[in-house]
Design a protein around this motif. Structure first.
Motif, PDB file in Angstrom:
ATOM      1  N   LEU A  62      -5.023  -0.143   4.100  1.00 29.81           N
ATOM      2  CA  LEU A  62      -3.250  -0.490   4.591  1.00 29.81           C
ATOM      3  C   LEU A  62      -3.283  -1.720   5.800  1.00 29.81           C
ATOM      4  CD1 LEU A  62      -0.852   0.457   4.861  1.00 29.81           C
ATOM      5  CD2 LEU A  62      -1.459   2.092   6.097  1.00 29.81           C
ATOM      6  N   TYR A  63      -4.453  -1.450   6.385  1.00 28.00           N
ATOM      7  CA  TYR A  63      -4.559  -2.993   7.666  1.00 28.00           C
ATOM      8  C   TYR A  63      -4.425  -3.931   6.369  1.00 28.00           C
ATOM      9  CZ  TYR A  63      -5.939  -6.815  10.654  1.00 28.00           C
ATOM     10  OH  TYR A  63      -6.174  -6.870  11.339  1.00 28.00           O
ATOM     11  N   LYS A  64      -4.922  -4.396   5.083  1.00 29.99           N
ATOM     12  CA  LYS A  64      -5.068  -5.443   4.630  1.00 29.99           C
ATOM     13  C   LYS A  64      -3.581  -5.697   3.832  1.00 29.99           C
ATOM     14  CE  LYS A  64      -9.234  -5.058   2.903  1.00 29.99           C
ATOM     15  NZ  LYS A  64      -9.904  -4.839   1.634  1.00 29.99           N
ATOM     16  N   SER A  65      -2.977  -5.126   3.717  1.00 24.45           N
ATOM     17  CA  SER A  65      -2.038  -5.021   2.969  1.00 24.45           C
ATOM     18  C   SER A  65      -0.268  -5.087   3.891  1.00 24.45           C
ATOM     19  CB  SER A  65      -0.695  -3.445   2.391  1.00 24.45           C
ATOM     20  OG  SER A  65      -0.186  -3.344   1.796  1.00 24.45           O
TER      21      SER A  65
ATOM     22  N   CYS B 191      -0.487   0.390  13.837  1.00 25.84           N
ATOM     23  CA  CYS B 191       0.186   1.108  12.594  1.00 25.84           C
ATOM     24  C   CYS B 191      -0.316   1.760  11.726  1.00 25.84           C
ATOM     25  CB  CYS B 191       1.451   0.248  12.109  1.00 25.84           C
ATOM     26  SG  CYS B 191       2.880   0.107  12.767  1.00 25.84           S
ATOM     27  N   SER B 192      -1.702   0.683  10.958  1.00 22.78           N
ATOM     28  CA  SER B 192      -2.767   1.174   9.823  1.00 22.78           C
ATOM     29  C   SER B 192      -3.683   1.929   9.979  1.00 22.78           C
ATOM     30  CB  SER B 192      -3.441   0.315   9.534  1.00 22.78           C
ATOM     31  OG  SER B 192      -2.346  -1.215   9.225  1.00 22.78           O
ATOM     32  N   VAL B 193      -3.084   2.867  11.082  1.00 24.00           N
ATOM     33  CA  VAL B 193      -4.322   4.369  11.823  1.00 24.00           C
ATOM     34  C   VAL B 193      -4.559   5.081  10.107  1.00 24.00           C
ATOM     35  CG1 VAL B 193      -4.766   5.820  13.667  1.00 24.00           C
ATOM     36  CG2 VAL B 193      -5.278   2.789  13.763  1.00 24.00           C
TER      37      VAL B 193
ATOM     38  N   TYR C  28       0.529  -1.171  -0.107  1.00 20.67           N
ATOM     39  CA  TYR C  28       0.575   0.307  -0.074  1.00 20.67           C
ATOM     40  C   TYR C  28       0.718   1.098   0.267  1.00 20.67           C
ATOM     41  CZ  TYR C  28      -3.299   3.501   1.481  1.00 20.67           C
ATOM     42  OH  TYR C  28      -4.089   4.757   1.727  1.00 20.67           O
ATOM     43  N   LEU C  29       2.189   0.906   0.602  1.00 21.58           N
ATOM     44  CA  LEU C  29       2.562   2.486   0.800  1.00 21.58           C
ATOM     45  C   LEU C  29       3.353   2.638  -0.157  1.00 21.58           C
ATOM     46  CD1 LEU C  29       4.330   1.020   4.072  1.00 21.58           C
ATOM     47  CD2 LEU C  29       2.884   3.173   4.391  1.00 21.58           C
TER      48      LEU C  29
END
Ligand code: GLU
Length: 330
Positions: free
Chosen positions: A173-176, A212-214, A48-49
């Motif tokens: 992002l969380y899924k990634s 971390c995905s917030v 994602y990043l």
């Protein structure tokens, strides 16, 4: 007397207005100076990043008395990533106390990459610092909850209180992250084997991955860090979130290892506790004065945003914020 008080009030208001103009001008100048700064690349080990637009650049200042100044892309929500480690440390310290953090996790620097396994082995099987992945997962596991979901909600609520608004997961992002965090899962299991986990290790790893995905904006980060500049009280909402006597303890951990292996270089140049994340955010705290946050995705080789660091260094220098500086007595 009334005339004197009135004159004094007008003077104070004029000084405050001048300061506001100064901060706005400084932010604009800083943004213009570094917006085309070359160097660095988006993190790509979390897919994602890699796809976040690399040219985003925002800077925000929140003063300890709650004034907000911002410039550039300060409304864009990006992954808080490692910066969350400093804030979840605040929550764990409130719940478990500073001694548990010191003795069960550690408050020193590993001087190694944030996901180092060797660091755990070398330092007597302990996580060493709450702001590397191992220590951050252990720290997360100190935050209690009746079950996994409630524990995560407690973490998210705390982060939201710091931001002064309800924060949310960036689901993509969380899924990634969750699909690619085998290394962190291995670290969590290792820590469990060494007796450094206070919850199920996979639950702690998942809650850590979520923290971390917030999604946060540069302005959110400045408000969140503003609490650390303001003795533990959110400078906007005025809610107490951290015991005043714990603030220096959190800031000392950030000073030791907030910018990964180059925390010394950062301190040498900036002289302020800071924390960065691989999403491209960096925060710095000038105790009693202000917090500065900047965001730009391209990172240096150890994981720090190139533009964000340059911007904060410039602002710290212009405002004489370096904590290590003094003036000779004449
Ligand atoms: N979620 C990232 C990881 O665990 C955070 C890394 C960072 O920002 O330092 O690898």
């Amino acid at each position: 007397m009334i005339r004197f008080t009135g004159t004094l009030l007008i003077c104070v208001m004029m000084t405050a207005a001048a300061a506001a103009q100064d901060y706005k001008a400084l932010l604009q100048e800083t943004h213009a100076k570094f917006k085309n700064l070359e160097g660095g690349a988006n993190a790509n080990y979390i897919p994602y990043l890699a796809d976040v637009p690399s040219n985003l650049f925002g800077i925000a200042i929140v003063t300890a008395d709650g004034k907000v100044y911002e410039v550039g892309d300060t409304k864009y929500e990006f992954g808080i990533e490692s910066i969350s480690k400093a804030f979840v440390l605040c929550k764990a310290m409130m719940e478990a106390g500073p001694d548990s953090i010191e003795h069960a996790i550690g408050v020193n620097a590993t001087g190694m990459p944030f996901n180092s396994v060797i660091a755990i082995e070398l330092e007597g099987y302990s996580p060493v610092s709450p702001v590397v992945n191992a220590g951050a997962m252990a720290t997360n596991s100190m935050v209690k909850g009746p079950n996994k979901d409630a524990q995560w909600q407690t973490v998210l609520n705390y982060l939201s209180d710091l931001a002064g608004r309800p924060l949310q997961l960036i689901n993509e992002l969380y899924k990634s992250e969750a699909a690619t965090n085998q290394h962190n899962r291995a670290i969590a299991m290792l820590l469990d084997a060494y007796g450094h986990m206070w919850a199920d290790p996979m639950d702690a790893c998942d809650s850590y991955t979520k923290q971390c995905s917030v999604g946060v904006t540069a302005k959110d980060l400045a408000v969140m860090a503003g609490t650390l500049a303001n003795g533990g009280i959110n400078p906007i909402t005025k809610k107490r979130l951290l015991d005043e006597k714990y603030v220096p303890k959190v800031l000392s951990v950030m000073t030791m290892e907030g910018l990964y292996q180059t925390s010394g270089t950062w301190l040498y140049h900036v002289g302020l506790p800071g924390k960065s994340g691989v999403g491209g955010g960096v925060i710095a705290v000038a105790p009693g004065k202000m917090a500065i946050a900047a965001f730009a995705p391209p990172l240096d080789p150890v994981g720090n945003s190139v533009k964000a660091m340059a911007a904060i260094e410039h602002i710290s220098e212009k405002l004489n914020l370096n904590l290590l500086a003094s003036q000779a007595k004449k």
